[in-house]
Design an enzyme around this catalytic site. Structure first.
Site, PDB file in Angstrom:
ATOM      1  N   ASP A 184     -94.842  55.778 -30.397  1.00  0.00           N
ATOM      2  CA  ASP A 184     -94.033  56.430 -29.357  1.00  0.00           C
ATOM      3  C   ASP A 184     -94.441  57.891 -29.220  1.00  0.00           C
ATOM      4  O   ASP A 184     -94.999  58.479 -30.156  1.00  0.00           O
ATOM      5  CB  ASP A 184     -92.543  56.376 -29.739  1.00  0.00           C
ATOM      6  CG  ASP A 184     -92.033  54.951 -29.843  1.00  0.00           C
ATOM      7  OD1 ASP A 184     -92.650  54.040 -29.243  1.00  0.00           O
ATOM      8  OD2 ASP A 184     -91.021  54.747 -30.540  1.00  0.00           O
TER       9      ASP A 184
HETATM   10  N1  URA Z   1     -91.380  51.943 -34.451  1.00  0.00           N
HETATM   11  C1  URA Z   1     -90.864  52.755 -33.501  1.00  0.00           C
HETATM   12  O1  URA Z   1     -89.692  52.674 -33.182  1.00  0.00           O
HETATM   13  N2  URA Z   1     -91.695  53.641 -32.923  1.00  0.00           N
HETATM   14  C2  URA Z   1     -92.993  53.794 -33.252  1.00  0.00           C
HETATM   15  O2  URA Z   1     -93.688  54.657 -32.701  1.00  0.00           O
HETATM   16  C3  URA Z   1     -93.510  52.947 -34.237  1.00  0.00           C
HETATM   17  C4  URA Z   1     -92.686  52.024 -34.831  1.00  0.00           C
END
Ligand code: URA
Length: 241
Positions: free
Chosen positions: A103
């Site tokens: 993310d």
């Molecule tokens: N889980 C999440 O919620 N975000 C990420 O970037 C990776 C794993």
């Protein structure tokens, strides 16, 4: 391929270092001393020596990037800075892409490669490649909740997660989570399922690659070592990782 490009994509020298080395006579193609940066070389056939050491060419490029917050795991984006924007020009011209997504506000290890088959294999759901994250959350987690993590949790859309490993630290507002799958916003949604919230998330390991001793600084990158590439390739070849 141009000689200076070969030197830069193999991590031997930047284009300007390559030009200076060629001027000093420190680069050889077979027996001949190279005189021009734009000399055409066949990396599969020509033996190129840089300051006496052979230049190791691989068909594919593998980069470990330490992603900062606020950068998106995409190859291009009309508005946002992408992980590829953190690389120098000559590497941006290769067809690299992130092997799996983090993310925008997640930090840490991203593998960039132009080896589509390897990425496909490592990301395939039947290959349970593990990814480890350091996290901090809003409210302390209990050992009972950790046990639910290990068993598999039901997310808001009904999906039941595969068993994930979790190790709580201190008062339970931080710890390490290891996943063997990569659903959209998975860790955030797992915490949500427990009425909790992630406040910091950092990936510290992907398969055999980790942000350990030789980690690049946040926002920086490095080429994978020969050993890292060989073990990733071996992992990708395995039917049941
Ligand atoms: N889980 C999440 O919620 N975000 C990420 O970037 C990776 C794993």
């Amino acid at each position: 391929m141009r000689l200076d490009k070969l030197l830069s994509i193999t991590g031997t020298a930047t284009r300007s270092e390559a030009k200076r080395a060629i001027r000093r006579g420190a680069v050889r193609i077979g027996q001949a001393v190279a005189t021009r940066a734009d000399t055409d070389v066949d990396p599969e056939r020509d033996t190129v020596l840089y300051e006496g050491r052979p230049v190791v060419y691989r068909r594919y490029t593998y980069i470990l990037l330490n992603k900062p917050e606020g950068v998106v795991s995409a190859t291009d984006d009309p508005r946002e800075r992408t992980v590829l924007d953190l690389l120098p020009e000559e590497l941006r011209r290769l067809s690299l892409f992130p092997c799996g997504r983090l993310d925008k506000n997640t930090l840490g290890l991203v593998l960039l490669t132009d080896n589509g088959a390897l990425a496909h294999s490592l990301l395939s759901p039947k290959h349970h490649v593990s990814k480890e994250y350091y996290f901090r959350c809003q409210a302390p987690m209990t050992e009972r909740e950790a046990a639910m993590f290990r068993q598999g949790l039901t997310l808001e859309d009904g999906y039941v997660t595969k068993p994930a490993d979790i190790r709580l630290l201190g008062d339970g507002t931080e710890g390490y989570i290891t996943l063997v799958e990569g659903k959209y916003h998975q860790i955030k949604r797992m915490l949500q399922a427990l009425d909790n919230k992630i406040v910091y998330l950092e990936r510290i390991r992907f398969a055999n690659l980790s942000l350990g001793e030789h980690a690049p600084e946040r926002g920086e990158w490095r080429f994978l070592t020969e050993e890292e590439v060989s073990s990733l390739e071996a992992l990708a070849d395995t039917q049941d990782i």
